[in-house]
Design a protein around this motif. Structure first.
Motif, PDB file in Angstrom:
ATOM      1  N   VAL A   1      -2.888  10.252  -4.193  1.00 46.03           N
ATOM      2  CA  VAL A   1      -3.275   8.924  -4.653  1.00 46.03           C
ATOM      3  C   VAL A   1      -2.960   7.888  -3.586  1.00 46.03           C
ATOM      4  N   THR A   2      -3.881   6.960  -3.372  1.00 52.71           N
ATOM      5  CA  THR A   2      -3.596   5.782  -2.545  1.00 52.71           C
ATOM      6  C   THR A   2      -3.677   4.549  -3.431  1.00 52.71           C
ATOM      7  N   THR A   3      -2.733   3.640  -3.258  1.00 47.94           N
ATOM      8  CA  THR A   3      -2.752   2.374  -3.994  1.00 47.94           C
ATOM      9  C   THR A   3      -2.831   1.233  -2.986  1.00 47.94           C
TER      10      THR A   3
ATOM     11  N   THR B   1      -7.310  10.158 -13.309  1.00 49.37           N
ATOM     12  CA  THR B   1      -6.104   9.349 -13.517  1.00 49.37           C
ATOM     13  C   THR B   1      -6.308   8.277 -14.582  1.00 49.37           C
TER      14      THR B   1
ATOM     15  N   ASN C   1      -0.367  -4.959 -11.550  1.00 51.84           N
ATOM     16  CA  ASN C   1       0.598  -4.707 -10.478  1.00 51.84           C
ATOM     17  C   ASN C   1       1.609  -5.845 -10.382  1.00 51.84           C
TER      18      ASN C   1
ATOM     19  N   SER D   1       0.842  -1.199   0.000  1.00 54.48           N
ATOM     20  CA  SER D   1       0.000   0.000   0.000  1.00 54.48           C
ATOM     21  C   SER D   1       0.876   1.248   0.000  1.00 54.48           C
TER      22      SER D   1
ATOM     23  N   VAL E   1      -6.828   1.666  -6.742  1.00 55.35           N
ATOM     24  CA  VAL E   1      -6.304   3.028  -6.757  1.00 55.35           C
ATOM     25  C   VAL E   1      -7.441   4.018  -6.500  1.00 55.35           C
TER      26      VAL E   1
ATOM     27  N   THR F   1      -9.485   9.770  -9.189  1.00 51.75           N
ATOM     28  CA  THR F   1      -9.443   8.423  -9.734  1.00 51.75           C
ATOM     29  C   THR F   1      -9.874   8.422 -11.197  1.00 51.75           C
TER      30      THR F   1
ATOM     31  N   ALA G   1      -8.032   8.393  -5.756  1.00 53.74           N
ATOM     32  CA  ALA G   1      -7.303   9.652  -5.842  1.00 53.74           C
ATOM     33  C   ALA G   1      -8.236  10.855  -5.767  1.00 53.74           C
TER      34      ALA G   1
END
Length: 334
Positions: free
Chosen positions: A82-84, A120, A218, A59, A96, A117, A98
């Motif tokens: 942004v968080t992943t 993006t 990923n 994360s 993801v 999001t 954002a």
């Protein structure tokens, strides 16, 4: 380039995902990036994004600021947060999320906040499609999409804009059910009637017939092997954003003429970082970046048989230009 149109004394607006879809159709955003990127890069400053590991090893929190030094041509400051969370797939949630905040660079006032999001996925897909305009064969027929996350449908739609010759789309994902869901979605979508959509289970075979291979995963182990790529293929890699990630093997890097969206790809994308470390290629062997392709400083595809490879990690410059188009489109309509 358009200038800011809203009342400086007005309240900040919120542009949600629905409004962004309306303000940023793929063709419009691709055209905007194609016409504005080459000049905007000289007036936009953007430090390398901050990346911070958060609750677990997979994360991350990303911070991407950008601002224009020209208050007349582009009077904006923008920041994307942004968080992943890759493990969200188990919760049936996007990995993801954002938010984007746009400021007036003259007064510092907040102009808008946006669904980062949606911003993006649209800008990422349009950057890949714009690169394909210069790098894939003009008569491409087969598109293979590797990955079935939230970005994948956008990549398909954007690539169809720049390569309308594509009439067969294949989708591969480790979880076949997710590929099925996307295929069913597109088979029902208006305007897609002349295109065949199929779930791909044999990845090697699909890579071997694809004219354009677009990866949005990923993965930390190579999914595309260079020996599978046919003559004339274009490989588009958008999933990797840290050195541990890797969507293709060294053979694919060696076989292709490699381009990047910007210099950050050479220190962030695992395919390239690993290739440099292993001596597969040197940094000065990168053929060029997207701005150089747009300006004509670098030649894209030279013939129908060569293999091209595009590595994209995203940039705050593209975020700011996408936010500019969204904001000015929305405010012009109100």
């Amino acid at each position: 380039m358009a200038t800011m149109t809203s009342d400086l004394n007005g309240s900040p607006i919120f542009i949600d995902a629905t409004k962004l879809r309306s303000a940023l159709p793929y063709k419009s955003l691709i055209n905007h990036l194609q016409t504005s990127l080459s000049t905007a890069t000289s007036v936009i400053q953007s430090p390398i994004r901050h990346s911070h590991q958060t609750s677990s090893s997979s994360s991350n929190l990303l911070l991407m600021p950008a601002w224009s030094i020209s208050s007349t041509a582009l009077p904006y400051i923008g920041v994307k947060l942004v968080t992943t969370h890759p493990d969200n797939s188990a919760l049936n949630l996007p990995g993801v999320h954002a938010s984007y905040v746009l400021f007036n660079s003259v007064t510092g006032q907040t102009l808008a906040s946006m669904d980062g999001t949606e911003l993006t996925v649209r800008r990422t897909a349009c950057v890949s499609a714009l690169a394909s305009h210069y790098l894939s064969n003009i008569n491409s027929k087969y598109l293979l999409l590797i990955g079935a996350g939230s970005l994948s449908p956008h990549l398909i739609r954007a690539h169809l804009v720049t390569r309308p010759s594509i009439d067969h789309v294949m989708i591969w994902n480790r979880t076949v059910r997710k590929s099925n869901n996307i295929v069913e979605e597109f088979r029902k979508e208006s305007g897609m009637e002349g295109i065949q959509f199929d779930v791909c289970e044999d990845l090697e075979r699909a890579v071997g017939i694809a004219d354009v291979v677009s990866c949005a995963t990923n993965s930390e182990t190579p999914l595309v092997l260079g020996k599978w790529l046919k003559e004339g293929a274009h490989l588009d890699l958008v999933g990797s954003f840290k050195p541990s990630m890797r969507e293709c093997d060294d053979e694919a890097v060696k076989r292709g003429r490699v381009f990047v969206d910007n210099d950050a790809a050479m220190v962030e994308a695992g395919e390239l970082v690993g290739a440099f470390e292993r001596g597969v290629m040197k940094k000065d062997e990168i053929q060029g970046d997207l701005v150089q392709l747009i300006k004509g400083d670098k030649i894209g595809r030279k013939n129908e048989k060569e293999i091209t490879l595009f590595v994209s990690v995203g940039s705050a410059v593209v975020d700011l230009l996408s936010a500019q188009l969204a904001y000015e489109t929305v405010t012009l309509k109100t």
